[in-house]
Design a protein around this motif. Structure first.
Motif, PDB file in Angstrom:
ATOM      1  N   PRO A  43     -16.775  15.592  -6.227  1.00  0.00           N
ATOM      2  CA  PRO A  43     -15.417  15.807  -6.755  1.00  0.00           C
ATOM      3  C   PRO A  43     -14.567  16.748  -5.921  1.00  0.00           C
ATOM      4  O   PRO A  43     -13.342  16.568  -5.837  1.00  0.00           O
ATOM      5  CB  PRO A  43     -15.670  16.382  -8.157  1.00  0.00           C
ATOM      6  N   PHE A  44     -15.178  17.749  -5.287  1.00  0.00           N
ATOM      7  CA  PHE A  44     -14.388  18.707  -4.516  1.00  0.00           C
ATOM      8  C   PHE A  44     -13.600  18.005  -3.419  1.00  0.00           C
ATOM      9  O   PHE A  44     -12.393  18.249  -3.243  1.00  0.00           O
ATOM     10  CB  PHE A  44     -15.293  19.779  -3.897  1.00  0.00           C
ATOM     11  N   PHE A  45     -14.250  17.151  -2.658  1.00  0.00           N
ATOM     12  CA  PHE A  45     -13.575  16.527  -1.523  1.00  0.00           C
ATOM     13  C   PHE A  45     -12.537  15.511  -1.968  1.00  0.00           C
ATOM     14  O   PHE A  45     -11.562  15.275  -1.254  1.00  0.00           O
ATOM     15  CB  PHE A  45     -14.611  15.895  -0.591  1.00  0.00           C
ATOM     16  N   GLU A  73     -23.933  15.747  -5.982  1.00  0.00           N
ATOM     17  CA  GLU A  73     -24.263  17.075  -6.509  1.00  0.00           C
ATOM     18  C   GLU A  73     -25.147  17.815  -5.515  1.00  0.00           C
ATOM     19  O   GLU A  73     -25.800  17.193  -4.667  1.00  0.00           O
ATOM     20  CB  GLU A  73     -25.013  16.950  -7.843  1.00  0.00           C
ATOM     21  N   ALA A  74     -25.185  19.135  -5.650  1.00  0.00           N
ATOM     22  CA  ALA A  74     -26.119  19.931  -4.851  1.00  0.00           C
ATOM     23  C   ALA A  74     -27.544  19.557  -5.227  1.00  0.00           C
ATOM     24  O   ALA A  74     -27.856  19.324  -6.398  1.00  0.00           O
ATOM     25  CB  ALA A  74     -25.882  21.415  -5.093  1.00  0.00           C
ATOM     26  N   ASP A  75     -28.420  19.462  -4.237  1.00  0.00           N
ATOM     27  CA  ASP A  75     -29.823  19.097  -4.459  1.00  0.00           C
ATOM     28  C   ASP A  75     -29.927  17.838  -5.318  1.00  0.00           C
ATOM     29  O   ASP A  75     -30.398  17.876  -6.461  1.00  0.00           O
ATOM     30  CB  ASP A  75     -30.590  20.252  -5.108  1.00  0.00           C
ATOM     31  N   PRO A  76     -29.485  16.709  -4.803  1.00  0.00           N
ATOM     32  CA  PRO A  76     -29.485  15.476  -5.608  1.00  0.00           C
ATOM     33  C   PRO A  76     -30.886  15.093  -6.067  1.00  0.00           C
ATOM     34  O   PRO A  76     -31.866  15.284  -5.339  1.00  0.00           O
ATOM     35  CB  PRO A  76     -28.908  14.432  -4.641  1.00  0.00           C
ATOM     36  N   THR A  77     -30.956  14.551  -7.263  1.00  0.00           N
ATOM     37  CA  THR A  77     -32.240  14.175  -7.842  1.00  0.00           C
ATOM     38  C   THR A  77     -32.467  12.667  -7.711  1.00  0.00           C
ATOM     39  O   THR A  77     -31.529  11.902  -7.447  1.00  0.00           O
ATOM     40  CB  THR A  77     -32.297  14.548  -9.333  1.00  0.00           C
ATOM     41  N   THR A  78     -33.702  12.267  -7.930  1.00  0.00           N
ATOM     42  CA  THR A  78     -34.002  10.838  -7.951  1.00  0.00           C
ATOM     43  C   THR A  78     -33.249  10.157  -9.094  1.00  0.00           C
ATOM     44  O   THR A  78     -32.821   9.004  -8.957  1.00  0.00           O
ATOM     45  CB  THR A  78     -35.511  10.621  -8.107  1.00  0.00           C
ATOM     46  N   THR A  79     -33.070  10.866 -10.190  1.00  0.00           N
ATOM     47  CA  THR A  79     -32.322  10.313 -11.325  1.00  0.00           C
ATOM     48  C   THR A  79     -30.866  10.074 -10.948  1.00  0.00           C
ATOM     49  O   THR A  79     -30.291   9.017 -11.274  1.00  0.00           O
ATOM     50  CB  THR A  79     -32.397  11.257 -12.532  1.00  0.00           C
ATOM     51  N   LEU A  80     -30.248  11.042 -10.275  1.00  0.00           N
ATOM     52  CA  LEU A  80     -28.869  10.866  -9.822  1.00  0.00           C
ATOM     53  C   LEU A  80     -28.762   9.650  -8.917  1.00  0.00           C
ATOM     54  O   LEU A  80     -27.829   8.838  -9.043  1.00  0.00           O
ATOM     55  CB  LEU A  80     -28.386  12.117  -9.090  1.00  0.00           C
ATOM     56  N   CYS A  81     -29.695   9.510  -8.008  1.00  0.00           N
ATOM     57  CA  CYS A  81     -29.653   8.381  -7.083  1.00  0.00           C
ATOM     58  C   CYS A  81     -29.751   7.051  -7.835  1.00  0.00           C
ATOM     59  O   CYS A  81     -28.980   6.114  -7.563  1.00  0.00           O
ATOM     60  CB  CYS A  81     -30.789   8.497  -6.070  1.00  0.00           C
ATOM     61  N   ASP A  82     -30.661   6.979  -8.781  1.00  0.00           N
ATOM     62  CA  ASP A  82     -30.823   5.720  -9.532  1.00  0.00           C
ATOM     63  C   ASP A  82     -29.587   5.404 -10.362  1.00  0.00           C
ATOM     64  O   ASP A  82     -29.152   4.243 -10.443  1.00  0.00           O
ATOM     65  CB  ASP A  82     -32.061   5.812 -10.428  1.00  0.00           C
ATOM     66  N   LEU A 103     -19.644  11.860   3.138  1.00  0.00           N
ATOM     67  CA  LEU A 103     -18.757  12.978   3.440  1.00  0.00           C
ATOM     68  C   LEU A 103     -19.221  14.175   2.624  1.00  0.00           C
ATOM     69  O   LEU A 103     -19.210  14.146   1.391  1.00  0.00           O
ATOM     70  CB  LEU A 103     -17.302  12.648   3.094  1.00  0.00           C
ATOM     71  N   GLY A 104     -19.629  15.231   3.303  1.00  0.00           N
ATOM     72  CA  GLY A 104     -20.069  16.433   2.591  1.00  0.00           C
ATOM     73  C   GLY A 104     -21.187  17.132   3.328  1.00  0.00           C
ATOM     74  O   GLY A 104     -21.455  16.860   4.510  1.00  0.00           O
ATOM     75  N   GLY A 105     -21.859  18.036   2.619  1.00  0.00           N
ATOM     76  CA  GLY A 105     -22.991  18.733   3.193  1.00  0.00           C
ATOM     77  C   GLY A 105     -24.242  17.880   3.147  1.00  0.00           C
ATOM     78  O   GLY A 105     -24.210  16.678   2.869  1.00  0.00           O
ATOM     79  N   GLY A 106     -25.384  18.534   3.395  1.00  0.00           N
ATOM     80  CA  GLY A 106     -26.640  17.810   3.447  1.00  0.00           C
ATOM     81  C   GLY A 106     -26.971  17.070   2.171  1.00  0.00           C
ATOM     82  O   GLY A 106     -27.584  15.996   2.203  1.00  0.00           O
ATOM     83  N   SER A 107     -26.563  17.612   1.033  1.00  0.00           N
ATOM     84  CA  SER A 107     -26.873  16.956  -0.241  1.00  0.00           C
ATOM     85  C   SER A 107     -26.194  15.593  -0.347  1.00  0.00           C
ATOM     86  O   SER A 107     -26.816  14.602  -0.756  1.00  0.00           O
ATOM     87  CB  SER A 107     -26.441  17.849  -1.413  1.00  0.00           C
ATOM     88  N   ASN A 108     -24.914  15.533   0.005  1.00  0.00           N
ATOM     89  CA  ASN A 108     -24.206  14.250  -0.055  1.00  0.00           C
ATOM     90  C   ASN A 108     -24.757  13.254   0.964  1.00  0.00           C
ATOM     91  O   ASN A 108     -24.841  12.052   0.702  1.00  0.00           O
ATOM     92  CB  ASN A 108     -22.713  14.448   0.169  1.00  0.00           C
ATOM     93  N   ILE A 109     -25.129  13.761   2.141  1.00  0.00           N
ATOM     94  CA  ILE A 109     -25.688  12.867   3.159  1.00  0.00           C
ATOM     95  C   ILE A 109     -27.050  12.345   2.720  1.00  0.00           C
ATOM     96  O   ILE A 109     -27.371  11.162   2.904  1.00  0.00           O
ATOM     97  CB  ILE A 109     -25.764  13.578   4.524  1.00  0.00           C
ATOM     98  N   ASP A 110     -27.862  13.202   2.112  1.00  0.00           N
ATOM     99  CA  ASP A 110     -29.163  12.748   1.604  1.00  0.00           C
ATOM    100  C   ASP A 110     -28.998  11.673   0.536  1.00  0.00           C
ATOM    101  O   ASP A 110     -29.715  10.666   0.528  1.00  0.00           O
ATOM    102  CB  ASP A 110     -29.945  13.933   1.017  1.00  0.00           C
ATOM    103  N   LEU A 111     -28.055  11.893  -0.384  1.00  0.00           N
ATOM    104  CA  LEU A 111     -27.808  10.900  -1.424  1.00  0.00           C
ATOM    105  C   LEU A 111     -27.354   9.580  -0.812  1.00  0.00           C
ATOM    106  O   LEU A 111     -27.806   8.496  -1.208  1.00  0.00           O
ATOM    107  CB  LEU A 111     -26.762  11.418  -2.411  1.00  0.00           C
ATOM    108  N   ALA A 112     -26.472   9.662   0.169  1.00  0.00           N
ATOM    109  CA  ALA A 112     -25.970   8.445   0.813  1.00  0.00           C
ATOM    110  C   ALA A 112     -27.102   7.697   1.522  1.00  0.00           C
ATOM    111  O   ALA A 112     -27.167   6.461   1.473  1.00  0.00           O
ATOM    112  CB  ALA A 112     -24.864   8.798   1.802  1.00  0.00           C
TER     113      ALA A 112
END
Length: 418
Positions: A43-45, A73-82, A103-112
């Motif tokens: 949401p920030f971006f 979100e920061a430290d994305p979870t497997t639940t968020l991904c699903d 677009l974002g820090g490591g958390s957003n890139i990991d989720l992507a």
């Protein structure tokens, strides 16, 4: 060059670095033939920067449709991904995207990265923990990091939190490395000091840890023909040295004055060079222990790495005397002898952590003494990192590091784990 090296080096498909370089992206995406994408951010971006809207409009003018998922979100979870997988698949209306943008820090890139795997089939991300099969074809990824530290734009893994036990799990494959890694230092100009510190110390940790890790000739690739990590080599060490040098020059400056454009740019280079090192060499005890610390404290990745870093370097000094002395010299530490230089280096690193406003012991981070044994076990359970720690007795070394980090002991390796 080291003739014994067994190099397996996998950088991003395209690496673009430069202030304002984000404006080049729509034309490049169009040239590559992409027409329908998903932009993963938070949401920030979307609400506080013009970057998402600028890209979507410019891409649209070139015939590229972009769906925005802003639930990062920061430290994305497997639940968020699903959950994100299902939401995006519904928004796509059954039409598969041909690219994903982070677009974002490591958390957003990991989720992507994780969504690149799950979106084609809708399967849960846990199905891919432990590795992909030849049949798994991730959607091409474009990474736009907004912090200078994680290096996720050049690595093969997505790190997610399993909420059932608060541990981190990895989805790992070279096909997850971005096809385009675009580093625009302007993204980092408004990072607050806390984010700047966490990201910067993360970059330094990546560089030092990969510089001291297991050699490529000793690294167990498990017979994999395309390993994500394959041990340090003269090539990875080249990038690590430059990253350490840039951190030595710019990390404090960047933290002290976020408007220092030279320092901001320098740390962006430090981050990507460190990623080019550890993204092939791999990491070891700092991250292994930090993952366990994060599971107990829920503190940020940069902070948990920072607390552990000086004590791991201290433990490795006897096994990597030449390299630790070289790192000391990069920071301008000469010492009366190599032993003195290494001791000064570990103390300097701890002082740097404190300067950045980060606790310097596990005790100060809130870890209870009674938890040290379980913390050590949890750290050792991250076997891909433990097996890369270049010491004879990894279990004993981890135990000593954890206790030294709790008590704040440097240069005083105890003879027992008490």
């Amino acid at each position: 060059m080291r003739t014994e090296d067994l190099i397996h080096f996998c950088p991003p498909g395209r690496l673009i670095i430069g202030a304002g370089s984000r404006s080049q992206l729509p034309a490049l995406v169009a040239r590559l033939g992409y027409r329908k994408g998903v932009l993963v951010t938070d949401p920030f971006f979307v609400k506080s920067t013009p970057w998402v809207d600028e890209y979507v409009r410019s891409a649209s003018a070139l015939g590229i449709e972009t769906i925005v998922f802003d639930g990062g979100e920061a430290d994305p979870t497997t639940t968020l991904c699903d959950n994100a997988t299902q939401a995006v698949r519904i928004a796509l209306g059954g039409n598969a995207p041909d690219h994903v943008i982070a677009l974002g820090g490591g958390s957003n890139i990991d989720l992507a990265k994780a969504l690149c795997i799950t979106l084609p089939s809708g399967r849960p991300v846990r199905d891919f923990v432990g590795g992909l099969t030849a049949a798994d074809r991730p959607i091409p990824l474009i990474a736009l990091p907004t912090t200078a530290g994680t290096g996720s734009e050049a690595t093969p893994g997505a790190i997610l939190v399993d909420p059932s036990n608060a541990t981190k799990v990895a989805v790992m494959d070279n096909s997850l490395r971005p096809q385009i890694a675009l580093i625009d230092p302007e993204f980092t100009y408004t990072c607050p000091p806390r984010v700047t510190a966490d990201a910067g110390i993360d970059a330094l940790t990546h560089a030092i840890e990969s510089y001291l890790t297991l050699d490529s000739v000793q690294y167990d690739r498990g017979g994999h023909p395309d390993p994500g990590y394959s041990g340090r080599s003269s090539l990875t060490m080249l990038f690590a040295r430059e990253a350490i040098s840039l951190c030595a020059r710019y990390l404090k400056r960047c933290y002290d004055n976020g408007a220092d454009v030279e320092a901001r740019t320098g740390m962006c280079y430090a981050s990507v060079y460190a990623a080019l090192s550890y993204g092939s060499a791999g990491l070891n005890a700092v991250h292994g222990i930090a993952y366990a610390v994060a599971g107990m404290t829920h503190r940020s990745h940069g902070t948990t790495n920072a607390v552990v870093l000086p004590y791991v370097v201290d433990a490795l000094a006897a096994h990597r005397p030449t390299e630790t002395t070289e790192i000391a010299q990069i920071f301008g530490i000469c010492g009366e002898s190599p032993e003195h230089a290494v001791r000064e280096l570990t103390e300097f690193l701890r002082e740097l952590v404190a300067y950045l406003g980060i606790p310097t012991t596990l005790k100060d981070l809130g870890i209870a003494k009674a938890s040290l044994d379980s913390l050590t076990r949890d750290a050792l359970a991250v076997t891909r990192l433990a097996k890369s720690f270049p010491v004879c007795d990894v279990e004993d070394a981890y135990g000593r590091i954890v206790r030294n980090a709790y008590h704040g002991r440097l240069g005083k390796a105890p003879t027992s784990n008490k």
